[in-house]
Motif scaffolding. Structure first.
Motif, PDB file in Angstrom:
ATOM      1  N   VAL A  61       0.842  -1.196   0.000  1.00 42.70           N
ATOM      2  CA  VAL A  61       0.000   0.000   0.000  1.00 42.70           C
ATOM      3  C   VAL A  61       0.880   1.250   0.000  1.00 42.70           C
ATOM      4  O   VAL A  61       0.564   2.246  -0.664  1.00 42.70           O
ATOM      5  CB  VAL A  61      -0.967  -0.018   1.203  1.00 42.70           C
ATOM      6  N   PHE A  62       2.014   1.211   0.696  1.00 36.30           N
ATOM      7  CA  PHE A  62       2.932   2.345   0.702  1.00 36.30           C
ATOM      8  C   PHE A  62       3.496   2.599  -0.692  1.00 36.30           C
ATOM      9  O   PHE A  62       3.604   3.746  -1.126  1.00 36.30           O
ATOM     10  CB  PHE A  62       4.068   2.103   1.702  1.00 36.30           C
ATOM     11  N   LYS A  63       3.835   1.542  -1.412  1.00 31.13           N
ATOM     12  CA  LYS A  63       4.359   1.709  -2.771  1.00 31.13           C
ATOM     13  C   LYS A  63       3.317   2.324  -3.704  1.00 31.13           C
ATOM     14  O   LYS A  63       3.639   3.205  -4.499  1.00 31.13           O
ATOM     15  CB  LYS A  63       4.813   0.362  -3.334  1.00 31.13           C
ATOM     16  N   ILE A  64       2.081   1.861  -3.590  1.00 31.63           N
ATOM     17  CA  ILE A  64       1.011   2.405  -4.424  1.00 31.63           C
ATOM     18  C   ILE A  64       0.754   3.867  -4.061  1.00 31.63           C
ATOM     19  O   ILE A  64       0.566   4.713  -4.935  1.00 31.63           O
ATOM     20  CB  ILE A  64      -0.274   1.558  -4.290  1.00 31.63           C
ATOM     21  N   SER A  65       0.773   4.172  -2.772  1.00 33.85           N
ATOM     22  CA  SER A  65       0.562   5.557  -2.328  1.00 33.85           C
ATOM     23  C   SER A  65       1.674   6.460  -2.829  1.00 33.85           C
ATOM     24  O   SER A  65       1.429   7.576  -3.297  1.00 33.85           O
ATOM     25  CB  SER A  65       0.505   5.626  -0.805  1.00 33.85           C
ATOM     26  N   PHE A  66       2.895   5.990  -2.725  1.00 35.48           N
ATOM     27  CA  PHE A  66       4.044   6.771  -3.177  1.00 35.48           C
ATOM     28  C   PHE A  66       3.989   6.984  -4.685  1.00 35.48           C
ATOM     29  O   PHE A  66       4.259   8.085  -5.179  1.00 35.48           O
ATOM     30  CB  PHE A  66       5.333   6.058  -2.762  1.00 35.48           C
ATOM     31  N   LEU A  67       3.608   5.952  -5.421  1.00 38.48           N
ATOM     32  CA  LEU A  67       3.465   6.073  -6.870  1.00 38.48           C
ATOM     33  C   LEU A  67       2.409   7.110  -7.219  1.00 38.48           C
ATOM     34  O   LEU A  67       2.638   7.983  -8.061  1.00 38.48           O
ATOM     35  CB  LEU A  67       3.096   4.715  -7.472  1.00 38.48           C
ATOM     36  N   TRP A  68       1.234   7.036  -6.572  1.00 32.67           N
ATOM     37  CA  TRP A  68       0.170   7.990  -6.852  1.00 32.67           C
ATOM     38  C   TRP A  68       0.621   9.408  -6.534  1.00 32.67           C
ATOM     39  O   TRP A  68       0.391  10.332  -7.318  1.00 32.67           O
ATOM     40  CB  TRP A  68      -1.085   7.649  -6.041  1.00 32.67           C
ATOM     41  N   PHE A  69       1.261   9.584  -5.385  1.00 33.99           N
ATOM     42  CA  PHE A  69       1.696  10.911  -4.972  1.00 33.99           C
ATOM     43  C   PHE A  69       2.694  11.498  -5.962  1.00 33.99           C
ATOM     44  O   PHE A  69       2.576  12.664  -6.364  1.00 33.99           O
ATOM     45  CB  PHE A  69       2.305  10.846  -3.571  1.00 33.99           C
ATOM     46  N   LEU A  70       3.677  10.722  -6.389  1.00 33.83           N
ATOM     47  CA  LEU A  70       4.672  11.234  -7.335  1.00 33.83           C
ATOM     48  C   LEU A  70       4.081  11.509  -8.710  1.00 33.83           C
ATOM     49  O   LEU A  70       4.433  12.513  -9.347  1.00 33.83           O
ATOM     50  CB  LEU A  70       5.844  10.258  -7.443  1.00 33.83           C
ATOM     51  N   VAL A  71       3.178  10.658  -9.167  1.00 30.16           N
ATOM     52  CA  VAL A  71       2.551  10.893 -10.479  1.00 30.16           C
ATOM     53  C   VAL A  71       1.689  12.155 -10.432  1.00 30.16           C
ATOM     54  O   VAL A  71       1.732  12.979 -11.339  1.00 30.16           O
ATOM     55  CB  VAL A  71       1.735   9.658 -10.920  1.00 30.16           C
ATOM     56  N   MET A  72       0.918  12.313  -9.357  1.00 32.19           N
ATOM     57  CA  MET A  72       0.087  13.520  -9.236  1.00 32.19           C
ATOM     58  C   MET A  72       0.936  14.784  -9.094  1.00 32.19           C
ATOM     59  O   MET A  72       0.605  15.819  -9.668  1.00 32.19           O
ATOM     60  CB  MET A  72      -0.850  13.413  -8.024  1.00 32.19           C
ATOM     61  N   LEU A  73       2.018  14.689  -8.351  1.00 27.40           N
ATOM     62  CA  LEU A  73       2.892  15.849  -8.180  1.00 27.40           C
ATOM     63  C   LEU A  73       3.561  16.221  -9.502  1.00 27.40           C
ATOM     64  O   LEU A  73       3.592  17.398  -9.875  1.00 27.40           O
ATOM     65  CB  LEU A  73       3.940  15.557  -7.104  1.00 27.40           C
ATOM     66  N   ALA A  74       4.062  15.233 -10.219  1.00 30.15           N
ATOM     67  CA  ALA A  74       4.694  15.506 -11.511  1.00 30.15           C
ATOM     68  C   ALA A  74       3.679  16.048 -12.512  1.00 30.15           C
ATOM     69  O   ALA A  74       3.969  17.009 -13.240  1.00 30.15           O
ATOM     70  CB  ALA A  74       5.341  14.236 -12.045  1.00 30.15           C
ATOM     71  N   ALA A  75       2.491  15.457 -12.548  1.00 31.67           N
ATOM     72  CA  ALA A  75       1.463  15.935 -13.476  1.00 31.67           C
ATOM     73  C   ALA A  75       1.029  17.354 -13.127  1.00 31.67           C
ATOM     74  O   ALA A  75       0.828  18.187 -14.019  1.00 31.67           O
ATOM     75  CB  ALA A  75       0.270  14.988 -13.457  1.00 31.67           C
ATOM     76  N   SER A  76       0.908  17.653 -11.841  1.00 31.66           N
ATOM     77  CA  SER A  76       0.516  19.003 -11.419  1.00 31.66           C
ATOM     78  C   SER A  76       1.587  20.025 -11.788  1.00 31.66           C
ATOM     79  O   SER A  76       1.273  21.113 -12.270  1.00 31.66           O
ATOM     80  CB  SER A  76       0.268  19.039  -9.915  1.00 31.66           C
ATOM     81  N   TYR A  77       2.834  19.688 -11.571  1.00 30.23           N
ATOM     82  CA  TYR A  77       3.914  20.608 -11.923  1.00 30.23           C
ATOM     83  C   TYR A  77       3.955  20.857 -13.431  1.00 30.23           C
ATOM     84  O   TYR A  77       4.112  21.994 -13.874  1.00 30.23           O
ATOM     85  CB  TYR A  77       5.259  20.069 -11.441  1.00 30.23           C
ATOM     86  N   ILE A  78       3.822  19.806 -14.208  1.00 24.34           N
ATOM     87  CA  ILE A  78       3.820  19.974 -15.664  1.00 24.34           C
ATOM     88  C   ILE A  78       2.625  20.820 -16.101  1.00 24.34           C
ATOM     89  O   ILE A  78       2.752  21.703 -16.954  1.00 24.34           O
ATOM     90  CB  ILE A  78       3.820  18.602 -16.361  1.00 24.34           C
ATOM     91  N   TYR A  79       1.477  20.571 -15.506  1.00 23.16           N
ATOM     92  CA  TYR A  79       0.265  21.321 -15.845  1.00 23.16           C
ATOM     93  C   TYR A  79       0.430  22.801 -15.534  1.00 23.16           C
ATOM     94  O   TYR A  79       0.093  23.661 -16.344  1.00 23.16           O
ATOM     95  CB  TYR A  79      -0.917  20.728 -15.079  1.00 23.16           C
ATOM     96  N   PHE A  80       0.960  23.117 -14.358  1.00 24.71           N
ATOM     97  CA  PHE A  80       1.094  24.517 -13.977  1.00 24.71           C
ATOM     98  C   PHE A  80       2.255  25.207 -14.695  1.00 24.71           C
ATOM     99  O   PHE A  80       2.183  26.401 -14.949  1.00 24.71           O
ATOM    100  CB  PHE A  80       1.239  24.661 -12.465  1.00 24.71           C
TER     101      PHE A  80
END
Length: 172
Positions: free
Chosen positions: A28-47
């Motif tokens: 669950v930690f790996k999945i959470s970390f994956l989601w967090f990094l993907v969302m953070l990277a996508a948000s940074y690229i978007y902004f």
């Protein structure tokens, strides 16, 4: 007496799901970390693509809101699976389902730790993405125009599909 037993069984199913995840939290930690990094990277690229001037000012708050949505998503997924286990336990104990008791009890997620972790991870990604939309879009309306803010939820949906694709590759 009956109501107390139901309430006790209800909380016991939540606690048993939570304890199982606490014993083996790495998946669950790996999945959470994956989601967090993907969302953070996508948000940074978007902004960076839309308005890069405000990104420095909202960076810390954006990370905090993503972490908050991840935590609430984990709690929601634990609750969802806890309700599933409660209903399944009540069906296993019921006299109405006596003929199919073994079939019902065999689909319990508490019997297989890996299946429990996979289901928790799947629902965590979905619930965390929902809560990210709920928490971040009102925050962004202070900084950006409506067309940019309303496009952010599509980015979250696309990043969620990417995360669920990674999860499907891990499972199969």
């Amino acid at each position: 007496m009956i109501v107390a037993r139901l309430i006790f069984s209800f909380f016991r199913s939540f606690l048993s799901v939570g304890i199982r995840i606490l014993y083996n939290p790495w998946y669950v930690f790996k999945i959470s970390f994956l989601w967090f990094l993907v969302m953070l990277a996508a948000s940074y690229i978007y902004f960076l693509w839309t308005h890069q001037g405000y990104l420095v000012e909202i960076r810390r708050d954006l990370i905090a809101l993503l972490a908050k949505s991840l935590w609430v998503g984990l709690l929601c997924s634990l609750g969802f699976v806890g309700i599933y286990e409660f209903i399944l336990q009540m069906m296993c104990a019921s006299k109405f389902f006596l003929e199919s008791k073994h079939q019902l009890c065999s689909i319990s997620l508490l019997e297989q730790d890996m299946n429990l972790s996979q289901v928790i991870g799947f629902f965590e990604v979905i619930f965390a993405s929902f809560w990210a939309c709920v928490y971040i879009e009102p925050f962004l309306q202070h900084w950006y125009a409506n067309r940019i803010v309303h496009g952010y939820h599509w980015l979250i949906i696309a990043a969620t599909v990417v995360c669920l694709g990674f999860l499907a590759l891990i499972i199969f």
